[in-house]
Motif scaffolding. Structure first.
Motif, mmCIF file in Angstrom:
data_model
loop_
_atom_site.group_PDB
_atom_site.id
_atom_site.type_symbol
_atom_site.label_atom_id
_atom_site.label_comp_id
_atom_site.label_asym_id
_atom_site.label_seq_id
_atom_site.Cartn_x
_atom_site.Cartn_y
_atom_site.Cartn_z
ATOM 1 N N VAL A 187 30.413 -27.694 28.014
ATOM 2 C CA VAL A 187 28.980 -27.981 28.127
ATOM 3 C C VAL A 187 28.652 -29.209 27.293
ATOM 4 N N SER A 188 27.856 -30.124 27.862
ATOM 5 C CA SER A 188 27.461 -31.331 27.134
ATOM 6 C C SER A 188 26.099 -31.802 27.625
ATOM 7 N N ARG A 189 25.355 -32.462 26.719
ATOM 8 C CA ARG A 189 24.057 -33.062 27.010
ATOM 9 C C ARG A 189 23.141 -32.101 27.781
ATOM 10 N N SER A 190 23.086 -30.879 27.324
ATOM 11 C CA SER A 190 22.317 -29.854 28.027
ATOM 12 C C SER A 190 21.381 -29.124 27.071
ATOM 13 N N ASN A 191 20.349 -28.522 27.640
ATOM 14 C CA ASN A 191 19.359 -27.795 26.853
ATOM 15 C C ASN A 191 19.558 -26.295 27.070
ATOM 16 N N LEU A 192 20.091 -25.613 26.044
ATOM 17 C CA LEU A 192 20.317 -24.177 26.101
ATOM 18 C C LEU A 192 19.378 -23.427 25.157
ATOM 19 N N THR A 193 18.196 -23.972 24.951
ATOM 20 C CA THR A 193 17.194 -23.281 24.142
ATOM 21 C C THR A 193 16.942 -21.888 24.718
ATOM 22 N N LEU A 194 16.950 -20.883 23.846
ATOM 23 C CA LEU A 194 16.686 -19.492 24.202
ATOM 24 C C LEU A 194 17.746 -18.887 25.125
ATOM 25 N N ALA A 195 18.843 -19.576 25.317
ATOM 26 C CA ALA A 195 19.910 -19.040 26.170
ATOM 27 C C ALA A 195 20.677 -17.942 25.443
ATOM 28 N N ASN A 196 21.354 -17.104 26.206
ATOM 29 C CA ASN A 196 22.196 -16.054 25.651
ATOM 30 C C ASN A 196 23.641 -16.328 26.047
ATOM 31 N N LEU A 197 24.452 -16.700 25.039
ATOM 32 C CA LEU A 197 25.871 -16.966 25.262
ATOM 33 C C LEU A 197 26.735 -15.937 24.534
ATOM 34 N N GLY A 198 26.162 -14.775 24.233
ATOM 35 C CA GLY A 198 26.867 -13.793 23.432
ATOM 36 C C GLY A 198 28.278 -13.520 23.931
ATOM 37 N N GLY A 199 29.277 -13.725 23.034
ATOM 38 C CA GLY A 199 30.660 -13.433 23.360
ATOM 39 C C GLY A 199 31.397 -14.515 24.122
ATOM 40 N N CYS A 200 30.754 -15.646 24.432
ATOM 41 C CA CYS A 200 31.409 -16.713 25.186
ATOM 42 C C CYS A 200 32.389 -17.499 24.311
ATOM 43 N N SER A 201 33.333 -18.164 24.946
ATOM 44 C CA SER A 201 34.315 -18.972 24.223
ATOM 45 C C SER A 201 34.131 -20.454 24.514
ATOM 46 N N LEU A 202 33.952 -21.226 23.432
ATOM 47 C CA LEU A 202 33.979 -22.691 23.496
ATOM 48 C C LEU A 202 35.052 -23.181 22.531
ATOM 49 N N ARG A 203 36.066 -22.393 22.379
ATOM 50 C CA ARG A 203 37.153 -22.653 21.450
ATOM 51 C C ARG A 203 37.826 -23.989 21.768
ATOM 52 N N GLY A 204 37.874 -24.861 20.752
ATOM 53 C CA GLY A 204 38.554 -26.140 20.889
ATOM 54 C C GLY A 204 37.824 -27.174 21.716
ATOM 55 N N GLU A 205 36.631 -26.868 22.190
ATOM 56 C CA GLU A 205 35.900 -27.807 23.047
ATOM 57 C C GLU A 205 35.137 -28.846 22.225
#
Length: 223
Positions: free
Chosen positions: A125-143
């Motif tokens: 994910v890049s240059r994006s607006n995730l205000t109030l988003a729910n990413l609980g438990g997601c992986s962005l490992r090493g990104e």
């Protein structure tokens, strides 16, 4: 099969999309269209209206979404391997149970989107607006995560191990159980450095100004 400028709103479309073909939708109105379980691998959606479109359980592997979008799109339990979203409005979109391995979101408006419960080895994910988003438990490992607003988002249990956050905002973000070991946060706005955030940031890399702000909030001045 190509659809150009068609009004496909409120229509059941899965039976009109034979498997094995590449489908292209250009400037179509897909408001509340039913694409449940549709075969859409490699499909293109260009500047389409996606208000409450139902993509649940659809095969969207390798699909390309560019521009357009709408509120409350449903991608629950869909296959989204290698899908790309560029400049798409995905506000309040639902991705629970979706397979997001190597999916990418660039320049997207994802306010209030829910990605918790999604599957796969991680997404970009890049240059994006995730205000109030729910990413609980997601992986962005090493990104490398660049230019993303996580203000007031729920990142509980997310894995940011060895990730780099550049020009990102973490104001009011919920980080209970998130992992930031060896993550580079020197280019991020960490917001208020409360105790919960500091526990989540254990093992992360921050800069001197960030460290000074954390200490200052606790009444400690570094000379």
């Amino acid at each position: 099969m190509n659809f150009d400028g068609e009004d496909l709103s409120h229509k059941a479309l899965a039976d009109r999309l034979p498997p094995g073909e590449t489908h292209v939708f250009r400037e179509c109105d897909l408001t509340e269209a039913d694409l449940w379980g549709a075969s859409l691998a490699g499909a293109t959606f260009e500047s389409c209206v996606l208000e409450q479109t139902d993509f649940r359980k659809a095969d969207l592997d390798g699909a390309v979404f560019g521009g357009g979008g709408g509120m409350r799109v449903r991608f629950n339990d869909a296959d989204l391997i290698d899908v790309t979203f560029t400049d798409v409005d995905l506000s309040s979109a639902q991705f629970g149970g979706a397979l997001l391995t190597d999916a990418s979101f660039t320049g997207c408006r994802m306010i209030g989107a829910s990605l918790t419960g999604s599957r796969g080895t991680g997404f970009k994910v890049s240059r994006s607006n995730l205000t109030l988003a729910n990413l609980g438990g997601c992986s962005l490992r090493g990104e490398v995560v660049e230019g993303v607003r996580f203000d007031d988002a729920d990142l509980s249990g997310c894995d940011f191990t060895e990730a780099t956050l550049s020009d990102c905002r973490l104001r009011g973000t919920r980080l209970l159980g998130a992992k930031f070991a060896k993550a580079d946060l020197r280019g991020a706005d960490l917001g208020e450095p409360d105790d919960a955030k500091l526990r989540a940031f254990a093992g992360a890399i921050i800069n001197q100004a960030q460290a000074n702000a954390i200490l200052a909030a606790r009444g400690i001045t570094v000379l």
